[in-house]
Motif scaffolding. Structure first.
Motif, PDB file in Angstrom:
ATOM      1  N   PRO A  10      90.428  16.223 -45.239  1.00 41.59           N
ATOM      2  CA  PRO A  10      90.246  15.571 -46.536  1.00 41.59           C
ATOM      3  C   PRO A  10      88.832  15.021 -46.700  1.00 41.59           C
ATOM      4  O   PRO A  10      88.065  14.940 -45.739  1.00 41.59           O
ATOM      5  CB  PRO A  10      91.281  14.446 -46.521  1.00 41.59           C
ATOM      6  N   ASN A  11      88.494  14.647 -47.909  1.00 41.56           N
ATOM      7  CA  ASN A  11      87.187  14.062 -48.251  1.00 41.56           C
ATOM      8  C   ASN A  11      86.021  15.000 -47.934  1.00 41.56           C
ATOM      9  O   ASN A  11      84.936  14.553 -47.585  1.00 41.56           O
ATOM     10  CB  ASN A  11      86.967  12.719 -47.539  1.00 41.56           C
ATOM     11  N   ALA A  12      86.233  16.304 -48.074  1.00 37.41           N
ATOM     12  CA  ALA A  12      85.163  17.279 -47.846  1.00 37.41           C
ATOM     13  C   ALA A  12      84.323  17.422 -49.112  1.00 37.41           C
ATOM     14  O   ALA A  12      84.721  16.998 -50.195  1.00 37.41           O
ATOM     15  CB  ALA A  12      85.756  18.623 -47.455  1.00 37.41           C
ATOM     16  N   LYS A  13      83.149  18.037 -48.980  1.00 38.26           N
ATOM     17  CA  LYS A  13      82.280  18.229 -50.142  1.00 38.26           C
ATOM     18  C   LYS A  13      82.818  19.297 -51.079  1.00 38.26           C
ATOM     19  O   LYS A  13      82.636  19.214 -52.283  1.00 38.26           O
ATOM     20  CB  LYS A  13      80.868  18.599 -49.687  1.00 38.26           C
ATOM     21  N   THR A  14      83.459  20.329 -50.520  1.00 38.64           N
ATOM     22  CA  THR A  14      84.027  21.396 -51.338  1.00 38.64           C
ATOM     23  C   THR A  14      85.464  21.658 -50.923  1.00 38.64           C
ATOM     24  O   THR A  14      85.854  21.353 -49.794  1.00 38.64           O
ATOM     25  CB  THR A  14      83.228  22.713 -51.190  1.00 38.64           C
ATOM     26  N   SER A  15      86.231  22.245 -51.829  1.00 42.16           N
ATOM     27  CA  SER A  15      87.604  22.637 -51.515  1.00 42.16           C
ATOM     28  C   SER A  15      87.615  24.114 -51.169  1.00 42.16           C
ATOM     29  O   SER A  15      87.168  24.939 -51.972  1.00 42.16           O
ATOM     30  CB  SER A  15      88.518  22.391 -52.723  1.00 42.16           C
ATOM     31  N   GLU A  16      88.103  24.430 -49.966  1.00 37.27           N
ATOM     32  CA  GLU A  16      88.195  25.833 -49.577  1.00 37.27           C
ATOM     33  C   GLU A  16      89.262  26.026 -48.520  1.00 37.27           C
ATOM     34  O   GLU A  16      89.616  25.095 -47.797  1.00 37.27           O
ATOM     35  CB  GLU A  16      86.848  26.360 -49.081  1.00 37.27           C
ATOM     36  N   LEU A  17      89.767  27.252 -48.463  1.00 39.94           N
ATOM     37  CA  LEU A  17      90.805  27.621 -47.509  1.00 39.94           C
ATOM     38  C   LEU A  17      90.305  28.830 -46.734  1.00 39.94           C
ATOM     39  O   LEU A  17      89.863  29.812 -47.334  1.00 39.94           O
ATOM     40  CB  LEU A  17      92.099  27.965 -48.261  1.00 39.94           C
ATOM     41  N   ALA A  18      90.345  28.762 -45.412  1.00 41.15           N
ATOM     42  CA  ALA A  18      89.845  29.863 -44.585  1.00 41.15           C
ATOM     43  C   ALA A  18      90.771  30.098 -43.404  1.00 41.15           C
ATOM     44  O   ALA A  18      91.259  29.144 -42.791  1.00 41.15           O
ATOM     45  CB  ALA A  18      88.443  29.552 -44.086  1.00 41.15           C
ATOM     46  N   GLU A  19      90.991  31.374 -43.083  1.00 37.43           N
ATOM     47  CA  GLU A  19      91.814  31.718 -41.927  1.00 37.43           C
ATOM     48  C   GLU A  19      90.945  31.688 -40.671  1.00 37.43           C
ATOM     49  O   GLU A  19      89.824  32.188 -40.660  1.00 37.43           O
ATOM     50  CB  GLU A  19      92.438  33.104 -42.100  1.00 37.43           C
ATOM     51  N   GLN A  20      91.465  31.084 -39.619  1.00 35.38           N
ATOM     52  CA  GLN A  20      90.755  30.988 -38.349  1.00 35.38           C
ATOM     53  C   GLN A  20      91.082  32.208 -37.487  1.00 35.38           C
ATOM     54  O   GLN A  20      92.014  32.958 -37.787  1.00 35.38           O
ATOM     55  CB  GLN A  20      91.172  29.702 -37.615  1.00 35.38           C
ATOM     56  N   GLU A  21      90.347  32.398 -36.404  1.00 28.77           N
ATOM     57  CA  GLU A  21      90.549  33.543 -35.527  1.00 28.77           C
ATOM     58  C   GLU A  21      91.915  33.552 -34.856  1.00 28.77           C
ATOM     59  O   GLU A  21      92.471  34.607 -34.560  1.00 28.77           O
ATOM     60  CB  GLU A  21      89.460  33.586 -34.456  1.00 28.77           C
ATOM     61  N   ASP A  22      92.477  32.367 -34.604  1.00 28.98           N
ATOM     62  CA  ASP A  22      93.772  32.286 -33.926  1.00 28.98           C
ATOM     63  C   ASP A  22      94.961  32.430 -34.877  1.00 28.98           C
ATOM     64  O   ASP A  22      96.109  32.281 -34.473  1.00 28.98           O
ATOM     65  CB  ASP A  22      93.882  30.981 -33.134  1.00 28.98           C
ATOM     66  N   GLY A  23      94.711  32.704 -36.154  1.00 28.66           N
ATOM     67  CA  GLY A  23      95.788  32.909 -37.124  1.00 28.66           C
ATOM     68  C   GLY A  23      96.175  31.667 -37.904  1.00 28.66           C
ATOM     69  O   GLY A  23      96.970  31.746 -38.825  1.00 28.66           O
ATOM     70  N   THR A  24      95.641  30.514 -37.512  1.00 30.10           N
ATOM     71  CA  THR A  24      95.905  29.300 -38.285  1.00 30.10           C
ATOM     72  C   THR A  24      94.924  29.237 -39.458  1.00 30.10           C
ATOM     73  O   THR A  24      93.985  30.029 -39.528  1.00 30.10           O
ATOM     74  CB  THR A  24      95.762  28.031 -37.417  1.00 30.10           C
ATOM     75  N   TRP A  25      95.134  28.290 -40.344  1.00 31.29           N
ATOM     76  CA  TRP A  25      94.281  28.139 -41.524  1.00 31.29           C
ATOM     77  C   TRP A  25      93.603  26.784 -41.506  1.00 31.29           C
ATOM     78  O   TRP A  25      94.161  25.809 -40.991  1.00 31.29           O
ATOM     79  CB  TRP A  25      95.120  28.283 -42.793  1.00 31.29           C
TER      80      TRP A  25
END
Length: 75
Positions: A10-25
């Motif tokens: 939370p409280n990030a500069k931008t809102s974004e969703l990204a998939e990680q290498e281990d399959g989590t987001w």
């Protein structure tokens, strides 16, 4: 039904969703973790990313923590 493991920042500069290498987001959210605002933004972000209605996205566990399990009914 699809289940995602999401780590929220939370409280990030931008809102974004990204998939990680281990399959989590990883979700970066502008909203603060107050009164469920970050959870509402997370649901909106996931529904937009997966092109499904917000009503199909649900937080199954971790509503009060940074690590959440999300289900998407339409997938």
């Amino acid at each position: 039904m699809k289940t995602l493991s999401v780590k929220v920042k939370p409280n990030a500069k931008t809102s974004e969703l990204a998939e990680q290498e281990d399959g989590t987001w990883k979700a970066s959210l502008k909203s603060p973790p107050v009164d469920g605002k970050a959870n509402q933004e997370l649901i909106k972000l996931i529904s937009k990313s997966f092109r499904c209605p917000k009503s199909d996205v649900a937080i199954k566990s971790g509503a009060g923590s940074r690590l959440k399990r999300i289900t998407i009914a339409s997938e």
